[in-house]
Scaffold this active site. Structure first.
Site, PDB file in Angstrom:
ATOM      1  N   THR A 127      39.136  44.883  44.602  1.00  0.00           N
ATOM      2  CA  THR A 127      39.425  43.912  43.542  1.00  0.00           C
ATOM      3  C   THR A 127      38.950  44.400  42.172  1.00  0.00           C
ATOM      4  O   THR A 127      38.006  45.205  42.081  1.00  0.00           O
ATOM      5  CB  THR A 127      38.735  42.569  43.884  1.00  0.00           C
ATOM      6  OG1 THR A 127      38.685  41.749  42.723  1.00  0.00           O
ATOM      7  CG2 THR A 127      37.303  42.761  44.372  1.00  0.00           C
ATOM      8  N   TYR A 167      30.478  37.810  45.569  1.00  0.00           N
ATOM      9  CA  TYR A 167      31.806  38.313  45.965  1.00  0.00           C
ATOM     10  C   TYR A 167      32.026  39.725  45.408  1.00  0.00           C
ATOM     11  O   TYR A 167      32.463  40.626  46.134  1.00  0.00           O
ATOM     12  CB  TYR A 167      32.902  37.365  45.460  1.00  0.00           C
ATOM     13  CG  TYR A 167      34.318  37.871  45.650  1.00  0.00           C
ATOM     14  CD1 TYR A 167      34.935  37.814  46.896  1.00  0.00           C
ATOM     15  CD2 TYR A 167      35.042  38.403  44.586  1.00  0.00           C
ATOM     16  CE1 TYR A 167      36.245  38.281  47.075  1.00  0.00           C
ATOM     17  CE2 TYR A 167      36.345  38.873  44.753  1.00  0.00           C
ATOM     18  CZ  TYR A 167      36.938  38.801  46.006  1.00  0.00           C
ATOM     19  OH  TYR A 167      38.221  39.271  46.166  1.00  0.00           O
TER      20      TYR A 167
END
Ligand SMILES: NC(=O)c1ccc[n+]([C@@H]2O[C@H](COP(=O)([O-])OP(=O)(O)OC[C@H]3O[C@@H](n4cnc5c(N)ncnc54)[C@H](O)[C@@H]3O)[C@@H](O)[C@H]2O)c1
Length: 344
Positions: A127, A167
């Site tokens: 990501t 995250y």
């Protein structure tokens, strides 16, 4: 027929990959714990339509069960790892669970790939969050959008990683493990640092998949919450273009480790305000959105410098943001009843 393992095959990206490769003469072994709403429906669709699909309900933290699955497939051409804990918000609530799924789960899969399928390609869904909040790069606001400081094509792979949020840390550590298994164990590993992927079959939620979330809320006439001031931007990439990139990777002879930033690029930059305007023009949005405070560690703007992926894999996005938005809107309107059941 060649075998592929797709983790997260009940998810938005995994399902789209599975459909494509099952239709193109590959066997797909799907793995998913079915924790995300809607995943079970997608697995039913795959089972119903494709004889070459084999599914295991399995959690990527379960090394024993993964060992059973990996040891029972004869030869695997590629492993596409898309399963994951996908929201920053959930990672703040339970960082340990987040790490177990994204960090340990990925390490389990790498370990078993090394043990049983060391010649195959391991493609990881990383990501843009691995680059952190980007607070040290100046942004400018022009009309409805934030941009990176002048002349920047976008964020390139040369920028140092700088994890922010649990995250970001769990995905970031997985990203580095994948890269390092390529370096240390001479495996063929590919890290795709994805920006914002959107498209049909997506079931966006408040914390993830903002385009699909806002469009689906609007057509269901539900309240929309915007985090921050709405000028934040992402380079949006339509799912079909991402699938095409995987297709190129699967069919190319790739050796060693590779890292690519992947998104729609600067020309497909969209702000939350732009999306709201689009829905107003389409006469879909009637209610005013509600504004809530900016999310922790959120980047004001992010767009991928696509030079490396373009040069090395001869890939660039083909679907423009406007045609992609029209596609997803049409899809959501046509599937309103199904969406209402799933979002209930
Ligand atoms: N969609 C995006 O814009 C985007 C952007 C950047 C990165 N990514 C990454 O790409 C991947 C796919 O994203 P997506 O949009 O398809 O997400 P998704 O939530 O739709 O799909 C993830 C799938 O993984 C499954 N899953 C969750 N935890 C699991 C576990 N412990 N074991 C097994 N399966 C589990 C879920 O049930 C779901 O079907 C994710 O890893 C995500 O972090 C997505």
């Amino acid at each position: 027929m060649k075998n592929l393992i797709i983790t997260g095959s009940g998810g938005f990206v995994g399902f789209s990959l599975a459909k494509h490769f099952l239709s193109n003469k590959f066997n797909v072994i799907g793995i998913d714990n079915l924790s995300r709403k809607g995943s079970i429906n997608r697995i039913k669709i795959l089972k119903k339509n494709f004889k070459n699909f084999l599914f295991y309900k399995c959690d990527v933290t379960n090394h024993n069960m993964l060992n059973h699955i990996f040891s029972n497939v004869k030869k695997v051409h590629a492993i596409m790892h898309t399963a994951g804990q996908v929201t920053v918000t959930e990672s703040l609530v339970d960082p340990i669970k987040d790490f177990k799924i994204n960090g340990l789960g990925t390490l389990n899969l790498l370990d078993l790939t090394k043990k049983y399928h060391s010649k195959s390609k391991f493609i990881f869904s990383s990501t843009n969050k691995v680059y952190g909040n980007l607070n040290n790069i100046k942004v400018k606001k022009i009309k409805s959008k934030y941009y990176l400081k002048q002349n920047m094509k976008g964020i390139s792979e040369n920028l140092n990683v700088d994890y922010c949020s649990p995250y970001g840390c769990s995905k970031g550590s997985a990203d580095q493990y994948v890269k390092d298994f390529g370096r240390i164990f001479k495996m063929n590993t590919i890290v795709l640092r994805k920006s914002c992927i959107y498209g049909q079959d997506q079931l966006g939620i408040k914390g993830q998949g903002w385009i699909s979330y806002i469009i689906n809320q609007a057509i269901m006439k539900k309240k929309i919450t915007i985090f921050g001031n709405g000028y934040q931007t992402r380079d949006i990439l339509y799912i079909d273009d991402l699938v095409e990139l995987y297709n190129k990777i699967v069919n190319k002879n790739i050796k060693g480790y590779k890292v690519y930033n992947v998104g729609g690029g600067k020309k497909n930059l969209l702000s939350v305000h732009d999306l709201i305007d689009f829905l107003r023009k389409q006469k879909i949005l009637k209610n005013k959105p509600r504004y809530s405070k900016e999310r922790l560690g959120d980047q004001k703007t992010y767009y991928s410098d696509l030079s490396k992926v373009k040069k090395e894999l001869n890939w660039s996005p083909k679907i423009s943001k406007i045609s992609g938005l029209n596609k997803i809107l049409k899809y959501s309107i046509n599937n309103l009843n199904t969406l209402k059941k799933i979002y209930r």
